[in-house]
Design an enzyme around this catalytic site. Structure first.
Site, mmCIF file in Angstrom:
data_model
loop_
_atom_site.group_PDB
_atom_site.id
_atom_site.type_symbol
_atom_site.label_atom_id
_atom_site.label_comp_id
_atom_site.label_asym_id
_atom_site.label_seq_id
_atom_site.Cartn_x
_atom_site.Cartn_y
_atom_site.Cartn_z
ATOM 1 N N LYS A 183 -8.930 29.370 4.137
ATOM 2 C CA LYS A 183 -9.759 28.821 3.062
ATOM 3 C C LYS A 183 -9.092 29.047 1.687
ATOM 4 O O LYS A 183 -8.201 29.879 1.564
ATOM 5 C CB LYS A 183 -11.153 29.450 3.116
ATOM 6 C CG LYS A 183 -11.923 29.145 4.418
ATOM 7 C CD LYS A 183 -12.044 27.664 4.712
ATOM 8 C CE LYS A 183 -13.189 27.262 5.612
ATOM 9 N NZ LYS A 183 -13.096 27.658 7.023
HETATM 10 C C1 LIG Z 1 -14.435 27.716 8.093
HETATM 11 C C2 LIG Z 1 -15.751 27.050 8.210
HETATM 12 C C3 LIG Z 1 -16.913 27.739 8.593
HETATM 13 C C4 LIG Z 1 -16.890 29.123 9.176
HETATM 14 O O1 LIG Z 1 -16.379 30.063 8.329
HETATM 15 P P1 LIG Z 1 -16.096 31.535 8.922
HETATM 16 O O2 LIG Z 1 -15.948 32.348 7.656
HETATM 17 O O3 LIG Z 1 -14.841 31.453 9.717
HETATM 18 O O4 LIG Z 1 -17.269 31.951 9.720
HETATM 19 C C5 LIG Z 1 -18.124 27.082 8.540
HETATM 20 N N1 LIG Z 1 -18.203 25.795 8.164
HETATM 21 C C6 LIG Z 1 -17.113 25.085 7.818
HETATM 22 C C7 LIG Z 1 -17.271 23.666 7.392
HETATM 23 C C8 LIG Z 1 -15.847 25.685 7.845
HETATM 24 O O5 LIG Z 1 -14.755 24.969 7.551
#
Ligand SMILES: *Cc1c(COP(=O)(O)O)cnc(C)c1O
Length: 381
Positions: A183
């Site tokens: 992210k």
């Molecule tokens: C990455 C992601 C998540 C989950 O995030 P985590 O921190 O890995 O639990 C949820 N929704 C979307 C759209 C994502 O891209």
């Protein structure tokens, strides 16, 4: 595989090492003052009253639903065009996901289709700010208000995004963020909820750590107290080490977004000149977080073009095939592709190019050349 241009590379380094050293020199490794500082700084950045830091966005979505009283017997309207975590947070809260189709040009949940999906059991809407572009929250809030529904935003792609001058979470019960490895802001694994609701924030703090009160951080600060458990909570708290990694990156959010935007503009201009490939649309008034850079090609050519880019050493992703095509979701909810034509069309045509601040001009030139080459091959084949 050994990528010349990986799909993502973090830019954590000296500042983050110093921040972690500082935590290790102190006594508290778990939730403590670094987490509190992160929460204060993120709340200021987002213009929200509270941020509650957790160990994932999946946990953030799950707890936001539970703290909003959404569970068995409830339906939650959401998008099929997302990472599976959005759906599973609803499932693990005990509720039923109800999939509404997306806008054909942005891939975001289509607010104009929500009302038709509302039943007597509908309790919430969970939109996803796909790729980093916020949904039409004003239209979603209108429907939610008319039907008394809670809105919880999956803002995993969209910490920097804004629409009509508003940040994620504005006017909603909560917005949930991810600090997962790929992210825009990352500590490997992490998440957070932003909310303007004092009661919800209090409930989230309770639920993130076994439902214990007072928390171990408070016991460390204030001395021994007997603790109690008011509700059976989860183990979703963020620790000081991860918070320190994130705090060190906050000064780089703005230059990072500028770098992503520069790459996005370069890709968009180049793609304009390559027949057979298109970008997704950005709406007026949107500050795009540029988490992903998706492009569309003919469905019949997509997998071959993805392979050609990979053969050139370029990492690519597919964001996303609709969750309704995945085996478990299909077996449990049995939604036909024809019921979600726009999400399925995008799911068959889309793939994502690398976009992150560490990419050089040479890297992006190479990606563009490789893409042009892959499409040329298709025309002469
Ligand atoms: C990455 C992601 C998540 C989950 O995030 P985590 O921190 O890995 O639990 C949820 N929704 C979307 C759209 C994502 O891209």
């Amino acid at each position: 595989m050994d990528w010349d241009i990986p799909f993502f590379r973090h830019d954590l380094g000296a500042a983050e090492l110093d921040a972690v050293r500082e935590v290790l020199a102190g006594p508290v490794l778990t939730t403590g003052e670094y987490v509190e500082r992160l929460e204060v700084e993120l709340a200021a950045l987002l213009g929200r009253r509270h941020v509650v830091a957790l160990n994932s966005c999946t946990g953030a979505l799950h707890l936001s639903l539970l703290a909003s009283g959404i569970g068995p017997g409830s339906e939650v309207i959401t998008t099929p065009l997302t990472f599976i975590a959005t759906t599973l947070a609803i499932v693990h809260a005990g509720a039923r996901p109800v999939f509404v189709d997306v806008e054909p040009d942005t891939g975001n949940l289509d607010a104009s289709r929500i009302e038709r999906a509302i039943t007597a059991r509908t309790r919430a809407i969970m939109p996803v700010h796909l790729y980093g572009q916020m949904c039409d929250m004003s239209a979603i809030h209108d429907v939610a208000q008319r039907h008394g529904l809670t809105v919880i935003e999956d803002s995993a792609h969209c910490i920097e995004g804004q629409r009509a001058g508003k940040h994620p979470g504005d006017g909603s019960a909560a917005a949930c963020f991810s600090f997962y490895a790929s992210k825009n802001l990352t500590c490997g694994e992490g998440g957070a909820v932003a909310t303007d609701d004092d009661g919800l924030a209090r409930q989230l703090r309770l639920l993130r750590l076994h439902g214990m009160t007072p928390s171990s951080a408070e016991r460390y600060r204030d001395g021994f107290q007997h603790w109690d458990v008011l509700v059976p909570g989860w183990k979703y708290n963020m620790d000081n080490i991860h918070a320190a990694l994130l705090l060190a990156q906050l000064p780089r959010i703005e230059p990072g977004l500028e770098a992503r935007e520069r790459i996005a503009r370069k890709y968009a201009a180049a793609i304009d000149a390559i027949p057979g490939v298109q970008c997704m649309v950005t709406r007026p008034g949107v500050v795009h977080a540029r988490h992903l850079f998706p492009v569309r090609v003919a469905a019949s050519a997509r997998d071959r073009i993805v392979q050609a880019l990979q053969d050139d050493g370029i990492g690519v992703g597919v964001n996303y095939r609709p969750v309704t095509t995945l085996t478990w979701v299909r077996e449990h909810y049995g939604i036909a592709d024809a019921d979600l034509p726009e999400a399925n069309r995008i799911g068959n045509e889309i793939f994502s190019l690398p976009i992150y601040p560490r990419l050089t001009e040479r890297d992006t030139d190479w990606v563009i050349d490789s893409l042009g080459h892959a499409l040329d091959l298709r025309r002469t084949a």
